[in-house]
Design a protein around this motif. Structure first.
Motif, PDB file in Angstrom:
ATOM      1  N   GLY B 168       0.819  -1.209   0.000  1.00  0.00           N
ATOM      2  CA  GLY B 168       0.000   0.000   0.000  1.00  0.00           C
ATOM      3  C   GLY B 168       0.845   1.248   0.000  1.00  0.00           C
ATOM      4  O   GLY B 168       2.036   1.203   0.320  1.00  0.00           O
ATOM      5  N   GLY B 169       0.215   2.344  -0.349  1.00  0.00           N
ATOM      6  CA  GLY B 169       0.899   3.631  -0.251  1.00  0.00           C
ATOM      7  C   GLY B 169       0.744   4.144   1.168  1.00  0.00           C
ATOM      8  O   GLY B 169      -0.213   3.802   1.855  1.00  0.00           O
ATOM      9  N   CYS B 170       1.731   4.932   1.636  1.00  0.00           N
ATOM     10  CA  CYS B 170       1.596   5.565   2.948  1.00  0.00           C
ATOM     11  C   CYS B 170       1.771   7.062   2.734  1.00  0.00           C
ATOM     12  O   CYS B 170       2.601   7.491   1.950  1.00  0.00           O
ATOM     13  CB  CYS B 170       2.659   5.063   3.921  1.00  0.00           C
ATOM     14  N   ASP B 171       0.972   7.856   3.474  1.00  0.00           N
ATOM     15  CA  ASP B 171       1.000   9.300   3.244  1.00  0.00           C
ATOM     16  C   ASP B 171       2.208   9.989   3.857  1.00  0.00           C
ATOM     17  O   ASP B 171       2.590  11.071   3.446  1.00  0.00           O
ATOM     18  CB  ASP B 171      -0.266   9.948   3.810  1.00  0.00           C
ATOM     19  N   PHE B 198       5.337  -9.371   5.284  1.00  0.00           N
ATOM     20  CA  PHE B 198       4.086  -9.649   4.569  1.00  0.00           C
ATOM     21  C   PHE B 198       3.370  -8.349   4.183  1.00  0.00           C
ATOM     22  O   PHE B 198       2.211  -8.351   3.784  1.00  0.00           O
ATOM     23  CB  PHE B 198       3.175 -10.565   5.395  1.00  0.00           C
ATOM     24  N   VAL B 199       4.093  -7.234   4.380  1.00  0.00           N
ATOM     25  CA  VAL B 199       3.587  -5.935   3.920  1.00  0.00           C
ATOM     26  C   VAL B 199       4.695  -5.235   3.140  1.00  0.00           C
ATOM     27  O   VAL B 199       5.880  -5.510   3.364  1.00  0.00           O
ATOM     28  CB  VAL B 199       3.166  -5.022   5.100  1.00  0.00           C
ATOM     29  N   SER B 200       4.325  -4.345   2.233  1.00  0.00           N
ATOM     30  CA  SER B 200       5.317  -3.556   1.502  1.00  0.00           C
ATOM     31  C   SER B 200       4.695  -2.230   1.117  1.00  0.00           C
ATOM     32  O   SER B 200       3.475  -2.058   1.203  1.00  0.00           O
ATOM     33  CB  SER B 200       5.821  -4.321   0.275  1.00  0.00           C
ATOM     34  N   VAL B 201       5.549  -1.288   0.714  1.00  0.00           N
ATOM     35  CA  VAL B 201       5.087   0.087   0.552  1.00  0.00           C
ATOM     36  C   VAL B 201       5.418   0.651  -0.841  1.00  0.00           C
ATOM     37  O   VAL B 201       6.518   0.459  -1.352  1.00  0.00           O
ATOM     38  CB  VAL B 201       5.683   0.986   1.667  1.00  0.00           C
ATOM     39  N   ILE B 202       4.439   1.353  -1.394  1.00  0.00           N
ATOM     40  CA  ILE B 202       4.569   1.961  -2.722  1.00  0.00           C
ATOM     41  C   ILE B 202       4.768   3.474  -2.576  1.00  0.00           C
ATOM     42  O   ILE B 202       4.023   4.122  -1.846  1.00  0.00           O
ATOM     43  CB  ILE B 202       3.270   1.761  -3.535  1.00  0.00           C
ATOM     44  N   ILE B 227      11.322  -3.524   5.114  1.00  0.00           N
ATOM     45  CA  ILE B 227      10.017  -3.590   4.436  1.00  0.00           C
ATOM     46  C   ILE B 227      10.277  -3.338   2.940  1.00  0.00           C
ATOM     47  O   ILE B 227      10.876  -2.334   2.583  1.00  0.00           O
ATOM     48  CB  ILE B 227       9.068  -2.485   4.968  1.00  0.00           C
ATOM     49  N   PRO B 228       9.851  -4.244   2.061  1.00  0.00           N
ATOM     50  CA  PRO B 228      10.083  -4.019   0.631  1.00  0.00           C
ATOM     51  C   PRO B 228       9.361  -2.759   0.143  1.00  0.00           C
ATOM     52  O   PRO B 228       8.278  -2.434   0.633  1.00  0.00           O
ATOM     53  CB  PRO B 228       9.484  -5.261  -0.035  1.00  0.00           C
ATOM     54  N   VAL B 229       9.981  -2.088  -0.808  1.00  0.00           N
ATOM     55  CA  VAL B 229       9.404  -0.840  -1.337  1.00  0.00           C
ATOM     56  C   VAL B 229       9.572  -0.773  -2.848  1.00  0.00           C
ATOM     57  O   VAL B 229      10.351  -1.522  -3.435  1.00  0.00           O
ATOM     58  CB  VAL B 229      10.109   0.408  -0.759  1.00  0.00           C
TER      59      VAL B 229
END
Ligand code: B12
Lengths: 212, 478
Positions: B168-171, B198-202, B227-229
């Motif tokens: 997901g994206g994070c603000d 098990f989470v990653s950020v766009i 955390i993968p990005v």
């Protein structure tokens, strides 16, 4: 010299260098200012408008032509009396606080500039305070706001409130736009106008200031 | 079924080399604008050339290569139950839905409305149940959430409705921290999450050639926590990139490499996907065109560019400008998903659910796209040729004039040779009338109801849910 063919062609082509040179030549030859404007530049832009509406010209070409006309105007403008040649209106434009999307806003600014409005572009992430200050400073006729995030739309309402607090809400018209923005939202926050794209933004702005 | 050789390449090896060289020249001569001094300082300390006057970082070739060499060519986006791990860099193509829209086409009412938290939960449930969508991207803005606990909530409800990997994206950095704290709690240990994220950020740079300070804050935090990005450039041909496909690719490749490099400066070995979201503008009227056929070609080419460096790619496909699931959405989605898949992208995002240039989703579109992707997977697996499939034995046995319906050979192969759609209408005309004239869309609507009516609420363990709610009082119920 009554023939402005070279000038009109250059404006239609968006060839700034040639158009400016043609304007200078016409001036040097003592051509009538109003003629250069009407039979040269405006006649060219009429043709551009025609070609655009029939799909022969695309937006980048139209914007280039408008830009070319403005460059020519720089030569002519100082020769007119102050009030003979008023710009269409002063517009302060920006993308609202915490929003960094500016492609749509830039397009609206370019189109409005092309249509003869004087544009002050505040860029992105513009706070209500900055909109208000700039509007006061330049004596804006229109404050135009863009938002591409549903989460930054509330900043439009805040900006309108800030204009109110500064006591200039009745002096400026407020226009808003951006993909998540709607006509309903505009009336909800008491903006004066909403437009769904850059072309209609120009029409709406003219309507707001009752100019043709 | 394993993927066979990708059959279509938009760029020749020579083209790939020219684009890469131009991108490297862009990085070395033009540079990337970074709007935050602290990050410029970090990059300077690591050896980048900084143009202080205009806040630009430039990447000298040897240094760029040294930094890029730290990036992993393979890693795993873990699912929580181990059933849907996404193995990046192994030559397999995975598909994900698209994220963060603000509007949904509600088939119940036939109209559009703003998206809500329940839409996050429902789309997560759909992805959980749809076999061809391998991970879940937080699909929409939850307009019923307050900003302060935003990512705590959207990630919580996503994780509670699918065991697949959640991206997901994070603000902001704070948002990323909320998401991380929640994930650590669910994982049990920080080390556990670091090992098997098990989470990653766009995130995205701002084309042309700019990266926002907030984006770098998020990236540096995520990289420090393993955390993968991705930092995926979204240049628009004719608006924020040159109006040539090659020019857009040069700029995009430069931006994507910069994203990978900066993450490696933050944390050597950081799990980062090379990102690509190149799209176009319809220059006749300046209409943003996410799903042009050129978008499909460019995303295919982007895979070739990522491959030179052996980086796993987060590419794009499956978008449409259509406002409803219709003929336009069907063909636009198929073109890009197929083309990008045939080029061997590791992960294709936006592949399911999207409508309306990335502004809207519909549940029905999720299941329709799942079926399109199923067909694409079937194309990728190709034609299996061996002694058994050649079938000389059965051809000889049946001989001229017979049929194959009841043969052992048929029964042996019929399941694995063919793709069996759930939604396409294949019945004959009379049966079609008898069944009330179904269409792919009406059947999609039925399937959505079936999946969402099934009451798949709360995949997390009940005790864990109670503990999470005690620990994170900011979590809202659906
Ligand atoms: C390009 C893009 C970006 C680029 C922006 C580059 C730039 N320089 O602007 C990048 C990649 C940086 C970006 C970042 C993000 N984005 Co973005 N982005 C888009 C995208 C794909 C296209 C926007 C665009 O440029 N359209 C083209 C122009 C020409 O159209 P337009 O802006 O609508 O403008 C026209 C009209 O609206 C109107 N108009 C516009 N302004 C005005 C003003 C006035 C006064 C008037 C009258 C008219 C008017 O006229 C214009 C011309 O016709 C949209 C999806 C979409 N299809 O809109 C998402 C989108 C807006 N982004 C989105 C998101 C979530 C983000 C991020 C949060 C992503 C993230 N990392 O998690 C960040 C936020 C950054 C921030 N703080 O602002 C969401 C928004 C969801 C929501 N809640 O509303 C969208 C819908 C996509 C999605 N599904 O994720 N994004």
């Amino acid at each position: 010299m009554s023939d402005f063919k070279g000038l009109t062609e250059a404006v239609i082509k968006g060839d700034i260098q040639t158009a400016v040179a043609e304007t200078q030549t016409a001036l040097d030859a003592g051509a009538n200012l109003q003629d250069i404007l009407d039979k040269g530049l405006i006649a060219a832009m009429d043709q551009v408008g025609e070609k655009f509406s029939t799909g022969q010209m695309f937006v980048p070409q139209m914007l280039r032509s408008a830009k070319t006309m403005q460059e020519c105007m720089k030569l002519i403008k100082p020769l007119f009396q102050e009030d003979e040649l008023a710009t269409k209106g002063k517009v302060v434009i920006g993308t609202v606080r915490q929003d960094l999307h500016d492609i749509g806003k830039n397009l609206v600014a370019m189109m409005m500039e092309g249509a003869g409005f004087a544009i002050t572009d505040l860029g992105v992430d513009v706070s209500p305070k900055d909109f208000t200050q700039k509007a006061q400073e330049v004596g804006a006729d229109i404050v135009a706001m863009s938002a591409l995030l549903s989460t930054t739309m509330p900043a439009m309402r805040e900006t309108i409130e800030a204009l109110q607090e500064a006591g200039i809400r009745d002096k400026v018209k407020v226009m808003i736009g951006g993909a998540p923005v709607t006509e309903n939202f505009a009336s909800e926050i008491k903006a004066d106008s909403y437009a769904p794209d850059a072309g209609s933004a120009v029409i709406a702005a003219k309507k707001l200031l009752s100019i043709s | 079924m394993p993927m066979r050789l990708p059959p279509y390449r938009p760029l020749s090896p020579e083209d790939v080399r020219k684009i890469d060289q131009t991108s490297r020249r862009i990085l070395e001569r033009v540079g990337i604008r970074i709007l935050e001094q602290s990050h410029l300082n970090i990059l300077k300390a690591a050896g980048a050339i900084i143009d202080q006057s205009d806040q630009k970082v430039r990447f000298e070739a040897a240094w760029l290569d040294e930094i890029l060499a730290r990036a992993p060519s393979q890693f795993i986006l873990y699912s929580r139950d181990g059933k849907n791990d996404v193995h990046l860099g192994k030559g397999k193509v995975y598909f994900a839905n698209g994220g963060r829209v603000f509007r949904i086409l509600d088939m119940g009412t036939g109209g559009y409305r703003l998206t809500m938290l329940r839409d996050v939960a429902h789309t997560a449930t759909l992805v959980h149940c749809l076999d061809n969508i391998s991970l879940y991207i937080i699909a929409c803005q939850a307009h019923d959430l307050q900003p302060q606990h935003y990512h705590l909530n959207d990630f919580y409800h996503a994780l509670n409705h699918t065991t697949k990997h959640v991206m997901g994206g994070c603000d902001s950095r704070e948002g990323a921290e909320q998401m991380w704290e929640l994930s650590v709690f669910i994982a049990g240990e920080e080390e556990e999450l670091r090992e098997k994220p098990f989470v990653s950020v766009i995130t995205n740079p701002i084309s042309p050639l700019t990266i926002d300070g907030n984006t770098l804050d998020i990236l540096s935090f995520c990289c420090s926590k393993s955390i993968p990005v991705t930092c995926a450039p979204a240049p628009i041909s004719g608006a924020t990139a040159p109006a040539t496909l090659a020019g857009t690719l040069c700029q995009m490749h430069a931006e994507a490499l910069a994203g990978v490099a900066i993450c490696q400066v933050f944390s050597p070995g950081a799990k980062v996907l090379y990102g690509a979201v190149p799209t176009t503008m319809d220059l006749r009227h300046m209409e943003y065109t996410m799903s042009s056929v050129e978008m499909a070609i460019m995303n295919g080419a982007a895979v070739q560019l990522a491959m030179i460096y052996d980086f796993p790619i987060y590419a794009s496909g499956g978008v449409t400008e259509a406002k409803r699931p219709d003929i336009q959405s069907g063909c636009e989605k198929t073109f890009s998903n197929l083309m990008v898949a045939m080029n061997g992208a590791d992960l294709i995002h936006l592949a399911a659910g999207m409508l309306d240039s990335g502004n809207s989703i519909s549940y029905e579109q999720y299941v329709i796209d799942n079926e399109i992707i199923g067909m694409i997977n079937r194309i990728l697996s190709g034609i299996s040729v061996n002694e058994g499939t050649l079938g000389f034995g059965v051809i000889e046995k049946v001989g001229p004039g017979g049929n194959y319906v009841m043969e052992d050979h048929t029964i042996e192969y019929m399941k694995e040779e063919f793709f069996y759609p759930d939604l396409s209408v294949r019945c004959n005309f009379d049966i079609w009338e008898e069944r009330g004239r179904p269409s792919m869309l009406s059947r999609a609507n039925d399937l959505v109801d079936e999946i969402l009516d099934d009451g798949r609420e709360g995949l997390l363990d009940t005790d864990l849910i109670l503990e999470i709610k005690k620990k994170f009082p900011g979590i809202q119920n659906l």
